[in-house]
Design a protein around this motif. Structure first.
Motif, mmCIF file in Angstrom:
data_model
loop_
_atom_site.group_PDB
_atom_site.id
_atom_site.type_symbol
_atom_site.label_atom_id
_atom_site.label_comp_id
_atom_site.label_asym_id
_atom_site.label_seq_id
_atom_site.Cartn_x
_atom_site.Cartn_y
_atom_site.Cartn_z
ATOM 1 N N ARG A 49 63.486 44.601 60.014
ATOM 2 C CA ARG A 49 63.902 45.621 60.983
ATOM 3 C C ARG A 49 62.835 46.688 61.133
ATOM 4 O O ARG A 49 62.549 47.151 62.236
ATOM 5 N N VAL A 50 62.244 47.060 59.998
ATOM 6 C CA VAL A 50 61.175 48.055 60.073
ATOM 7 C C VAL A 50 60.020 47.498 60.913
ATOM 8 O O VAL A 50 59.486 48.176 61.794
ATOM 9 N N ALA A 51 59.702 46.233 60.680
ATOM 10 C CA ALA A 51 58.589 45.623 61.421
ATOM 11 C C ALA A 51 58.918 45.566 62.917
ATOM 12 O O ALA A 51 58.071 45.867 63.770
ATOM 13 N N LEU A 52 60.147 45.199 63.209
ATOM 14 C CA LEU A 52 60.557 45.096 64.609
ATOM 15 C C LEU A 52 60.560 46.473 65.271
ATOM 16 O O LEU A 52 60.076 46.642 66.397
ATOM 17 N N THR A 66 56.883 55.914 58.620
ATOM 18 C CA THR A 66 57.786 55.674 57.488
ATOM 19 C C THR A 66 57.243 56.433 56.277
ATOM 20 O O THR A 66 56.046 56.426 56.013
ATOM 21 N N VAL A 67 58.150 57.104 55.579
ATOM 22 C CA VAL A 67 57.729 57.860 54.396
ATOM 23 C C VAL A 67 58.699 57.557 53.253
ATOM 24 O O VAL A 67 59.817 57.100 53.484
ATOM 25 N N ASP A 69 59.949 59.735 50.884
ATOM 26 C CA ASP A 69 61.017 60.701 50.615
ATOM 27 C C ASP A 69 60.912 61.929 51.513
ATOM 28 O O ASP A 69 60.001 62.029 52.347
ATOM 29 N N GLU A 70 61.804 62.858 51.282
ATOM 30 C CA GLU A 70 61.887 64.017 52.170
ATOM 31 C C GLU A 70 60.655 64.909 52.087
ATOM 32 O O GLU A 70 60.239 65.500 53.088
ATOM 33 N N SER A 71 60.067 64.994 50.906
ATOM 34 C CA SER A 71 58.918 65.891 50.809
ATOM 35 C C SER A 71 57.732 65.314 51.584
ATOM 36 O O SER A 71 56.960 66.039 52.213
ATOM 37 N N GLN A 72 57.625 63.986 51.590
ATOM 38 C CA GLN A 72 56.570 63.367 52.404
ATOM 39 C C GLN A 72 56.838 63.591 53.886
ATOM 40 O O GLN A 72 55.918 63.828 54.672
ATOM 41 N N ALA A 73 58.107 63.509 54.249
ATOM 42 C CA ALA A 73 58.478 63.749 55.640
ATOM 43 C C ALA A 73 58.112 65.174 56.037
ATOM 44 O O ALA A 73 57.554 65.417 57.121
ATOM 45 N N ALA A 74 58.378 66.094 55.131
ATOM 46 C CA ALA A 74 58.034 67.491 55.393
ATOM 47 C C ALA A 74 56.526 67.631 55.587
ATOM 48 O O ALA A 74 56.058 68.366 56.473
ATOM 49 N N GLY A 75 55.765 66.912 54.751
ATOM 50 C CA GLY A 75 54.307 66.938 54.868
ATOM 51 C C GLY A 75 53.852 66.424 56.231
ATOM 52 O O GLY A 75 52.981 67.016 56.891
ATOM 53 N N GLU A 76 54.458 65.321 56.676
ATOM 54 C CA GLU A 76 54.103 64.760 57.983
ATOM 55 C C GLU A 76 54.394 65.764 59.104
ATOM 56 O O GLU A 76 53.584 65.944 60.023
ATOM 57 N N LEU A 77 55.549 66.397 58.998
ATOM 58 C CA LEU A 77 55.916 67.384 60.023
ATOM 59 C C LEU A 77 54.920 68.533 60.056
ATOM 60 O O LEU A 77 54.499 68.984 61.135
ATOM 61 N N ALA A 78 54.527 68.991 58.871
ATOM 62 C CA ALA A 78 53.573 70.098 58.798
ATOM 63 C C ALA A 78 52.242 69.670 59.425
ATOM 64 O O ALA A 78 51.590 70.441 60.143
ATOM 65 N N ARG A 79 51.861 68.420 59.157
ATOM 66 C CA ARG A 79 50.610 67.900 59.728
ATOM 67 C C ARG A 79 50.678 67.904 61.271
ATOM 68 O O ARG A 79 49.770 68.399 61.948
ATOM 69 N N LYS A 215 57.506 64.469 76.293
ATOM 70 C CA LYS A 215 56.324 63.632 76.504
ATOM 71 C C LYS A 215 56.043 62.803 75.261
ATOM 72 O O LYS A 215 55.314 61.831 75.310
ATOM 73 N N LYS A 216 56.548 63.301 74.133
ATOM 74 C CA LYS A 216 56.311 62.580 72.884
ATOM 75 C C LYS A 216 57.617 62.383 72.139
ATOM 76 O O LYS A 216 58.461 63.274 72.109
ATOM 77 N N LEU A 217 57.727 61.208 71.521
ATOM 78 C CA LEU A 217 58.856 60.951 70.632
ATOM 79 C C LEU A 217 58.284 60.484 69.296
ATOM 80 O O LEU A 217 57.482 59.544 69.250
ATOM 81 N N THR A 218 58.671 61.184 68.227
ATOM 82 C CA THR A 218 58.260 60.759 66.891
ATOM 83 C C THR A 218 59.512 60.410 66.107
ATOM 84 O O THR A 218 60.481 61.169 66.112
ATOM 85 N N VAL A 219 59.488 59.231 65.484
ATOM 86 C CA VAL A 219 60.624 58.844 64.651
ATOM 87 C C VAL A 219 60.135 58.766 63.208
ATOM 88 O O VAL A 219 59.167 58.067 62.910
ATOM 89 N N ILE A 220 60.777 59.528 62.335
ATOM 90 C CA ILE A 220 60.398 59.490 60.917
ATOM 91 C C ILE A 220 61.522 58.816 60.133
ATOM 92 O O ILE A 220 62.672 59.250 60.181
ATOM 93 N N LEU A 221 61.177 57.721 59.476
ATOM 94 C CA LEU A 221 62.163 56.999 58.668
ATOM 95 C C LEU A 221 61.922 57.328 57.200
ATOM 96 O O LEU A 221 60.845 57.054 56.660
ATOM 97 N N VAL A 222 62.922 57.927 56.577
ATOM 98 C CA VAL A 222 62.767 58.409 55.203
ATOM 99 C C VAL A 222 63.401 57.435 54.211
ATOM 100 O O VAL A 222 64.580 57.109 54.327
ATOM 101 N N GLY A 223 62.627 56.970 53.241
ATOM 102 C CA GLY A 223 63.185 56.149 52.159
ATOM 103 C C GLY A 223 62.906 54.672 52.312
ATOM 104 O O GLY A 223 62.514 54.191 53.342
#
Ligand code: SF4
Lengths: 223, 465
Positions: A49-52, A66-67, A69-79, A215-223
């Motif tokens: 499913r992730v691949a699809l 894909t990250v 955990d939550e702290s990685q997700a937070a890092g991505e958002l900050a980036r 104009k942009k859609l970002t999907v972050i999958l945690v875990g």
């Protein structure tokens, strides 16, 4: 003002009193009665499913991250915030959203309990939770209940949707099943299935992103 | 004023004669066919998916008497005001009533063919309201004061140069031929409209009876904004759009997208059931659903052709239709163009003035083959022809048919006719294509091939030997 409910229903009943001509009632029955067997494949395992989802994201121009955990997700958002020079974002109260936006240094507008639309319009991004992701179509499923209202995910120019691992579903039938389980007692006034950022092909069929919505859609999958 | 037929013939000749425009139409439609084929290939069983969708819509149509009240009752339970409208007049009155009740001034609309059917924009503008179409294609044709060219791709006939010129003239925008920049110009104009408008008007692709929701399919997000920001939302929907269950959407939405635009799912597929509920942070204070009959029950009463009500307005039949490819969308002079338009317009607006649309068909069956809900389009075109002949077949026509059947029942006469025809064909060579040619009208635009060396009957005789 007169209401013509009975007049119209009367005509409908009158029309239907005569059955459909059997010569034209010629639908060939499908081979099985299980929509999953006809629709595009949804992926059997989580990794499928992730691949699809990644494949569809690529086609739809969604940025899919894909990250672990939550702290990685937070890092991505900050980036992303730094890259795009965000100064303010729209958010709503949701444990996952809060955990991921904790590190953001930009000002935050929460839609909880109402907000000023003009202010939300000025935000650089809307960050929301969702109900589910759909691997079959690379879509995000959300409702007013799960994603901070109707506008947060469509008014700002960048929509970031955050989902947990178990929210990635194989296909649309499972998505509707989930919505039914979750909301059948009290349906929210709005639900939507989002597939990629806002787009148009109205001018010479050339794809342009950000026609009216994000104009942009970002999907972050945690875990 | 010219009749629909005269207008059709005039416009058809003009468009078909414009090689550039035809080439442009053709190439955009062939691009569509390629993408669609790819998407269709991702289905595990597209044929069964179509059959199942057709079945869902059949059941919906045959149970409208139960589904419609269920749909309306469920909407009302969630605080939606439902307006039952027999015709355009009822609908226009209902919509104006809502607008006046709110003292509204500006109105933003997302694409809705049903409102084209009742000429809503014209009315609202005459009443002094500002009405802005928010779908990019609709926005463009609205600025041009035109009807949509295609009910899915309203501005598909325009090249970017024409849009640039239009925007410069009407919006005082900077000169640009870039589709992205042109889109951004429209985006800027419309952004403020969503925030300022008092009323948002949308259509509905489906009405879910079980839950009392409408479903809207779009790519741009304009319908989402139109139904999220203004304090009143009015949805206008034909009564045939009702489906039984929410879960039916899991099949219908991907089919609609695949057949319609060649996408696997369009950008946004939203279900709306009611105004802002307790505990929600935004959304309109009021939601109205205008349920429109406008002769749909007349079509329903036709036991043979009621299945045309299954149409989900994907536009696929237009895209593959050789007639549409040659005459273009405006020529039809109808709200719904292409094969489905030719089938239903005579029911919605009268057979006698609109039967010519059913004559303008190659009966190739491409439309039927492509329709995601298996509407038997090309046979319906034939049925329309039959109906109109039965109703008002001319004296000349019936004389012709009588001669035809007289000849056909006499093999010797038929053979003689063939021989004479061959001789005539050879003898007429010198005048072919000139005004002296009795077949001039036909031959002016068509080839009239030489007959085969041997007739079928001659070949048959030889083989039997
Ligand atoms: S008739 Fe079929 S192909 Fe044509 S628009 Fe309707 S659903 Fe689509």
């Amino acid at each position: 003002m007169s209401d013509h409910r009975e007049a119209i229903l009367g005509r409908v009943r009158e029309a239907l009193r005569r059955p459909t001509d059997p010569h034209v009632r010629s639908t060939s029955a499908p081979a099985t009665s299980e929509p999953r067997a006809w629709l595009p494949a949804g992926g059997d395992t989580h990794d499928d499913r992730v691949a699809l989802f990644a494949e569809w994201s690529d086609k739809l121009k969604t940025s899919f991250i894909t990250v672990a955990d939550e702290s990685q997700a937070a890092g991505e958002l900050a980036r992303i915030a730094a890259e795009e020079g965000w100064t303010s974002v729209g958010v709503h109260t949701d444990p996952l959203v809060q955990a991921c936006t904790g590190q953001l240094t930009v000002s935050q507008l929460s839609t909880d309990g109402g907000y000023d639309p003009a202010e939300l319009e000025k935000c650089d991004a809307g960050i929301t939770a969702c109900d589910a992701l759909v691997a079959q179509t690379g879509s995000v499923v959300l409702t007013t209940a799960s994603a901070g209202g109707r506008a947060l995910s469509v008014l700002p120019p960048h929509h970031v949707a955050i989902a947990r691992r178990d929210q990635l579903l194989p296909d649309l039938p499972s998505a509707y099943e989930l919505l039914r389980q979750r909301y059948a007692a009290a349906w929210p006034s709005f639900m939507t299935i989002i597939s990629g950022p806002s787009r148009t092909g109205d001018i010479e069929r050339i794809l342009v992103l950000g026609a009216h919505g994000p104009k942009k859609l970002t999907v972050i999958l945690v875990g | 004023m010219s009749t629909p037929l005269e207008q059709f013939q005039h416009d058809a000749a003009q468009v078909a004669g414009d090689g550039d425009q035809r080439q442009f139409l053709r190439s955009s439609l062939s691009g569509y066919v390629t993408t669609r084929r790819g998407t269709q290939g991702r289905f595990q069983d597209y044929t069964s998916a179509r059959a199942a969708a057709a079945e869902i819509k059949w059941n919906a149509i045959e149970n409208l008497d139960k589904l419609l009240p269920q749909f309306a009752d469920n909407l009302e339970a969630r605080g939606v005001k439902v307006h039952w409208c027999r015709n355009g007049d009822d609908a226009r009155k209902a919509i104006l009533g809502v607008i006046h009740a709110h003292g509204a001034k500006s109105i933003v609309k997302s694409k809705c063919m049903t409102t084209e059917e009742i000429h809503l924009n014209e009315l609202l503008e005459n009443e002094g309201f500002e009405v802005v179409e928010s779908d990019l294609g609709e926005f463009i044709v609205q600025l041009r004061g035109e009807a949509p060219y295609h009910f899915v791709f309203p501005a598909m006939h325009l090249k970017r140069g024409a849009i640039n010129k239009l925007f410069k003239e009407k919006l005082k925008s900077a000169d640009t031929d870039d589709p992205e920049q042109l889109t951004m110009i429209a985006r800027e104009v419309l952004r403020q409209k969503y925030l300022d408008a008092d009323v948002g008007i949308s259509g509905a692709n489906f009405g879910v009876a079980e839950t009392g929701m409408i479903s809207i399919t779009e790519n741009e997000g304009n319908a989402r904004l139109t139904t999220a920001m203004p304090k009143v939302h009015i949805a206008v929907m034909g009564i045939e759009k009702v489906i039984p269950k929410l879960d039916d959407l899991a099949l219908l939405l991907p089919l609609l997208a695949t057949a319609g635009t060649g996408q696997h799912l369009t950008g946004y597929n939203s279900q709306l059931g009611g105004p802002r509920q307790a505990g929600e942070v935004d959304g309109p204070e009021e939601m109205h659903v205008v349920l429109l009959d406008n002769h749909r029950t007349r079509l329903l009463a036709d036991q043979e052709q009621r299945d045309a009500l299954r149409c989900i307005r994907c536009g696929a039949c237009l895209n593959v239709c050789p007639i549409f490819k040659n005459v273009g969308g405006h020529t039809y002079g109808t709200t719904y163009q292409g094969p489905i338009g030719s089938v239903i317009t005579p029911h919605l607006r009268g057979l006698s003035s609109w039967k010519h649309l059913s004559d303008s068909s190659s009966l190739c069956g491409a439309c039927t083959e492509t329709c995601p809900v298996q509407i038997d389009l090309h046979h319906h075109l034939l049925r329309n022809r039959r109906n109109s002949a039965q109703k008002q077949g001319g004296v000349l026509e019936s004389l012709q048919m009588r001669i035809f059947s007289f000849v056909m029942r006499r093999p010797w006469l038929y053979g003689l006719g063939g021989k004479l025809g061959r001789i005539g064909h050879v003898l007429s060579r010198p005048i072919q294509g000139t005004k002296l040619d009795p077949l001039y009208k036909w031959r002016a635009t068509r080839d009239f091939p030489d007959p085969a060396a041997k007739t079928f009957k001659e070949q048959w005789k030889e083989r039997r030997r």
